[in-house]
Design a protein around this motif. Structure first.
Motif, PDB file in Angstrom:
ATOM      1  N   GLU A 171       0.837  -1.201   0.000  1.00  0.00           N
ATOM      2  CA  GLU A 171       0.000   0.000   0.000  1.00  0.00           C
ATOM      3  C   GLU A 171       0.873   1.253   0.000  1.00  0.00           C
ATOM      4  OE1 GLU A 171      -2.666   0.013   3.285  1.00  0.00           O
ATOM      5  OE2 GLU A 171      -3.767  -1.776   2.671  1.00  0.00           O
ATOM      6  N   ASP A 172       0.521   2.198  -0.875  1.00  0.00           N
ATOM      7  CA  ASP A 172       1.166   3.524  -0.891  1.00  0.00           C
ATOM      8  C   ASP A 172       2.687   3.405  -0.874  1.00  0.00           C
ATOM      9  OD1 ASP A 172      -1.398   4.763  -0.749  1.00  0.00           O
ATOM     10  OD2 ASP A 172      -1.424   4.389   1.411  1.00  0.00           O
ATOM     11  N   SER A 173       3.228   2.569  -1.733  1.00  0.00           N
ATOM     12  CA  SER A 173       4.667   2.303  -1.719  1.00  0.00           C
ATOM     13  C   SER A 173       5.221   2.224  -3.135  1.00  0.00           C
ATOM     14  CB  SER A 173       4.964   0.992  -0.983  1.00  0.00           C
ATOM     15  OG  SER A 173       4.560   1.063   0.362  1.00  0.00           O
ATOM     16  N   LEU A 174       6.549   2.291  -3.245  1.00  0.00           N
ATOM     17  CA  LEU A 174       7.246   2.116  -4.511  1.00  0.00           C
ATOM     18  C   LEU A 174       8.173   0.923  -4.390  1.00  0.00           C
ATOM     19  CD1 LEU A 174       7.063   5.485  -3.997  1.00  0.00           C
ATOM     20  CD2 LEU A 174       7.953   5.431  -6.312  1.00  0.00           C
ATOM     21  N   ILE A 175       8.013  -0.031  -5.285  1.00  0.00           N
ATOM     22  CA  ILE A 175       8.863  -1.219  -5.314  1.00  0.00           C
ATOM     23  C   ILE A 175       9.719  -1.133  -6.565  1.00  0.00           C
ATOM     24  CG2 ILE A 175       8.933  -3.710  -5.102  1.00  0.00           C
ATOM     25  CD1 ILE A 175       7.417  -2.351  -2.842  1.00  0.00           C
ATOM     26  N   PHE A 176      11.018  -0.999  -6.393  1.00  0.00           N
ATOM     27  CA  PHE A 176      11.916  -0.826  -7.526  1.00  0.00           C
ATOM     28  C   PHE A 176      12.258  -2.174  -8.163  1.00  0.00           C
ATOM     29  CE2 PHE A 176      13.307   3.690  -7.501  1.00  0.00           C
ATOM     30  CZ  PHE A 176      12.485   4.117  -6.473  1.00  0.00           C
ATOM     31  N   LYS A 177      13.059  -2.137  -9.200  1.00  0.00           N
ATOM     32  CA  LYS A 177      13.285  -3.279 -10.088  1.00  0.00           C
ATOM     33  C   LYS A 177      13.849  -4.508  -9.373  1.00  0.00           C
ATOM     34  CE  LYS A 177      15.749  -0.571 -12.644  1.00  0.00           C
ATOM     35  NZ  LYS A 177      16.636  -0.003 -13.680  1.00  0.00           N
ATOM     36  N   GLU A 178      13.352  -5.688  -9.823  1.00  0.00           N
ATOM     37  CA  GLU A 178      13.868  -7.003  -9.435  1.00  0.00           C
ATOM     38  C   GLU A 178      13.778  -7.282  -7.937  1.00  0.00           C
ATOM     39  OE1 GLU A 178      17.181  -8.540 -12.255  1.00  0.00           O
ATOM     40  OE2 GLU A 178      17.769  -6.504 -11.708  1.00  0.00           O
ATOM     41  N   SER A 179      12.781  -6.734  -7.281  1.00  0.00           N
ATOM     42  CA  SER A 179      12.591  -7.001  -5.860  1.00  0.00           C
ATOM     43  C   SER A 179      11.592  -8.137  -5.658  1.00  0.00           C
ATOM     44  CB  SER A 179      12.109  -5.743  -5.130  1.00  0.00           C
ATOM     45  OG  SER A 179      13.130  -4.775  -5.092  1.00  0.00           O
ATOM     46  N   PHE A 180      11.726  -8.842  -4.544  1.00  0.00           N
ATOM     47  CA  PHE A 180      10.844  -9.964  -4.221  1.00  0.00           C
ATOM     48  C   PHE A 180      10.178  -9.683  -2.884  1.00  0.00           C
ATOM     49  CE2 PHE A 180       9.915 -13.910  -2.027  1.00  0.00           C
ATOM     50  CZ  PHE A 180       9.253 -14.658  -2.990  1.00  0.00           C
ATOM     51  N   ILE A 181       8.845  -9.736  -2.875  1.00  0.00           N
ATOM     52  CA  ILE A 181       8.072  -9.534  -1.658  1.00  0.00           C
ATOM     53  C   ILE A 181       7.460 -10.885  -1.276  1.00  0.00           C
ATOM     54  CG2 ILE A 181       6.269  -8.210  -0.512  1.00  0.00           C
ATOM     55  CD1 ILE A 181       8.542  -6.500  -1.648  1.00  0.00           C
ATOM     56  N   GLY A 182       7.806 -11.408  -0.104  1.00  0.00           N
ATOM     57  CA  GLY A 182       7.393 -12.739   0.308  1.00  0.00           C
ATOM     58  C   GLY A 182       5.936 -12.841   0.710  1.00  0.00           C
ATOM     59  N   ASN A 183       5.521 -14.047   1.072  1.00  0.00           N
ATOM     60  CA  ASN A 183       4.139 -14.324   1.469  1.00  0.00           C
ATOM     61  C   ASN A 183       3.791 -13.617   2.780  1.00  0.00           C
ATOM     62  OD1 ASN A 183       3.525 -16.154  -0.699  1.00  0.00           O
ATOM     63  ND2 ASN A 183       4.794 -17.681   0.352  1.00  0.00           N
ATOM     64  N   ASN A 184       2.535 -13.157   2.852  1.00  0.00           N
ATOM     65  CA  ASN A 184       1.990 -12.532   4.064  1.00  0.00           C
ATOM     66  C   ASN A 184       2.771 -11.297   4.507  1.00  0.00           C
ATOM     67  OD1 ASN A 184       0.003 -14.609   4.337  1.00  0.00           O
ATOM     68  ND2 ASN A 184       1.585 -15.938   5.240  1.00  0.00           N
ATOM     69  N   CYS A 185       3.508 -10.665   3.578  1.00  0.00           N
ATOM     70  CA  CYS A 185       4.219  -9.418   3.898  1.00  0.00           C
ATOM     71  C   CYS A 185       3.242  -8.244   3.859  1.00  0.00           C
ATOM     72  CB  CYS A 185       5.357  -9.178   2.908  1.00  0.00           C
ATOM     73  SG  CYS A 185       6.751 -10.278   3.138  1.00  0.00           S
ATOM     74  N   TYR A 186       3.569  -7.209   4.622  1.00  0.00           N
ATOM     75  CA  TYR A 186       2.769  -5.982   4.623  1.00  0.00           C
ATOM     76  C   TYR A 186       3.721  -4.818   4.429  1.00  0.00           C
ATOM     77  CZ  TYR A 186      -0.540  -2.374   6.072  1.00  0.00           C
ATOM     78  OH  TYR A 186      -1.333  -1.258   6.116  1.00  0.00           O
ATOM     79  N   ILE A 187       3.623  -4.182   3.272  1.00  0.00           N
ATOM     80  CA  ILE A 187       4.495  -3.050   2.929  1.00  0.00           C
ATOM     81  C   ILE A 187       3.617  -1.811   2.815  1.00  0.00           C
ATOM     82  CG2 ILE A 187       6.281  -2.209   1.381  1.00  0.00           C
ATOM     83  CD1 ILE A 187       6.915  -4.952   2.556  1.00  0.00           C
ATOM     84  N   LYS A 188       3.900  -0.777   3.603  1.00  0.00           N
ATOM     85  CA  LYS A 188       3.085   0.438   3.570  1.00  0.00           C
ATOM     86  C   LYS A 188       3.967   1.669   3.697  1.00  0.00           C
ATOM     87  CE  LYS A 188      -0.927   2.706   5.638  1.00  0.00           C
ATOM     88  NZ  LYS A 188      -2.013   2.651   6.660  1.00  0.00           N
ATOM     89  N   ASN A 189       3.644   2.697   2.890  1.00  0.00           N
ATOM     90  CA  ASN A 189       4.345   3.990   2.944  1.00  0.00           C
ATOM     91  C   ASN A 189       5.862   3.805   2.905  1.00  0.00           C
ATOM     92  OD1 ASN A 189       1.862   5.316   3.194  1.00  0.00           O
ATOM     93  ND2 ASN A 189       1.939   5.249   5.427  1.00  0.00           N
ATOM     94  N   SER A 190       6.319   2.918   2.035  1.00  0.00           N
ATOM     95  CA  SER A 190       7.747   2.594   2.013  1.00  0.00           C
ATOM     96  C   SER A 190       8.300   2.581   0.600  1.00  0.00           C
ATOM     97  CB  SER A 190       7.991   1.231   2.676  1.00  0.00           C
ATOM     98  OG  SER A 190       7.679   1.276   4.045  1.00  0.00           O
ATOM     99  N   ILE A 191       9.630   2.646   0.528  1.00  0.00           N
ATOM    100  CA  ILE A 191      10.352   2.576  -0.739  1.00  0.00           C
ATOM    101  C   ILE A 191      11.290   1.378  -0.656  1.00  0.00           C
ATOM    102  CG2 ILE A 191      11.984   3.747  -2.260  1.00  0.00           C
ATOM    103  CD1 ILE A 191      10.907   6.409  -1.103  1.00  0.00           C
ATOM    104  N   ILE A 192      11.087   0.421  -1.532  1.00  0.00           N
ATOM    105  CA  ILE A 192      11.947  -0.759  -1.594  1.00  0.00           C
ATOM    106  C   ILE A 192      12.815  -0.605  -2.841  1.00  0.00           C
ATOM    107  CG2 ILE A 192      12.028  -3.261  -1.553  1.00  0.00           C
ATOM    108  CD1 ILE A 192      10.500  -2.004   0.809  1.00  0.00           C
TER     109      ILE A 192
END
Length: 372
Positions: free
Chosen positions: A304-325
């Motif tokens: 939610e409300d986040s930026l995920i940059f190239k070639e990143s992997f987000i695992g199961n049941n993760c919660y990403i909010k207001n963040s930059i990966i």
């Protein structure tokens, strides 16, 4: 266009903390796909400037790799092109650049060999779009010695870390303070200047003779009463990446539809080095809301409300909010990340919890990705 371009991309911002330990600020990833310097280079290309010099120094490895081919910005040409300048040991000099004026001074031969009458000088750590032709027309119409691009900042923005200026009714600069203790104006310099090429050579040579090394303090501020220095105000989007908070806010701005449309859908375009990657993959059960997901990513869990940059992997049941990966980050299962910037090439182990409380938190993890 009757001008050449110089992009100052060699500085180090200590306020960027861990984010500038790996790379120059001008190489910082922006909006999932771009680098900071792409905006200045694209503006040069879109303004039909054919010759551009990029001056690099601090942590230039990532930046030089990004600039390894000039074709992406249409500078792969027979006449002109893009030239990269780094500190070079010669018979007469073996020093690093001691300031912005010294960086130009150590590469004066580049200016002497060119034939265009004007020079557009800009920093490489700002996010904006601009037609330098209009700026040059304004400069000529005012019969200015130097023109400084400036912008009125909102009242709630602390302008102490900028160069602040005051202009009279004719837009001539009366007062110029570089990073004042207490700012007297909310009009800030955007770090973009126009000057006649021969005059720039003359001022740089004089500054070198007097052992003065900073372009703003030792040329703009010093000569403001002797030279005709004018301000050129812009109203469009402009952001300078100088602190972690600035970097976070600039990227988060791209989640706003009006900012995305301005940069991505309205002419002229912003260009960058193209890397062939598969499209992002969204696995079953994924929930993504108001986020930018880049190519090559594999997404599980909730973003939610986040930026995920190239070639990143987000695992199961993760919660990403207001963040930059940032690029190539592996986030293990059941991880909660909120109000954070996760540095590139890192591994966040499963069941981790990272949250920025009073300010944005920078997360740097270099764990082994695969453990036997």
């Amino acid at each position: 266009m009757r001008a050449i371009g110089i992009i100052l991309a060699g500085g180090n911002s200590n306020k960027m903390g861990e984010l500038s330990e790996k790379r120059a600020v001008c190489a910082m990833p922006i909006a999932g796909h771009y680098r900071s310097i792409d905006f200045a280079l694209s503006n040069m290309s879109n303004s039909h400037i054919q010759t551009v010099g990029v001056i690099t120094q601090y942590n230039a490895g990532s930046l030089n790799e990004h600039l390894s081919s000039s074709k992406w910005w249409d500078f792969g040409r027979k006449q002109g092109g893009m030239f990269i300048f780094t500190p070079t040991q010669t018979a007469n000099n073996s020093r690093w650049y001691r300031g912005t004026a010294d960086a130009i001074g150590q590469n004066l031969d580049f200016l002497r060999k060119c034939h265009e009458p004007y020079v557009i000088i800009t920093s490489g750590d700002c996010v904006y779009k601009m037609d330098y032709n209009k700026l040059l027309e304004y400069h000529i119409s005012k019969q200015a010695d130097i023109t400084v691009v400036c912008k009125d900042m909102p009242a709630d923005v602390n302008t102490d870390r900028y160069g602040t200026i005051r202009m009279n009714e004719e837009s001539r600069i009366d007062e110029f303070e570089e990073k004042p203790v207490v700012a007297k104006s909310n009009t800030v310099s955007c770090g973009i200047y126009v000057i006649r090429r021969r005059q720039l050579i003359e001022l740089i040579e004089k500054a070198e003779a007097e052992e003065r090394f900073d372009f703003v303090r030792d040329i703009l501020v010093r000569y403001k009463d002797m030279k005709r220095i004018y301000g050129y105000k812009i109203k469009e989007y402009w952001s300078n990446i100088a602190t972690v908070e600035d970097y976070y806010k600039t990227n988060m701005d791209f989640l706003k539809p009006e900012v995305r449309n301005y940069f991505f859908n309205e002419y002229p375009n912003i260009y960058t080095k193209v890397i062939d990657l598969p499209p992002a993959k969204y696995n079953v059960g994924v929930r993504v809301k108001n986020s930018l997901i880049s190519s090559g990513c594999i997404i599980n869990g909730t973003v939610e409300d986040s930026l995920i940059f190239k070639e990143s992997f987000i695992g199961n049941n993760c919660y990403i909010k207001n963040s930059i990966i940032l690029n190539d980050v592996y986030i293990g299962d059941n991880t909660h990340i909120e109000n954070c910037i996760v540095e590139s090439h890192g591994t966040i182990q499963a069941n981790s919890y990272c949250k920025g409380e009073d300010k944005v938190k920078v997360v740097v993890e270099n764990n082994e990705r695969y453990v036997i």
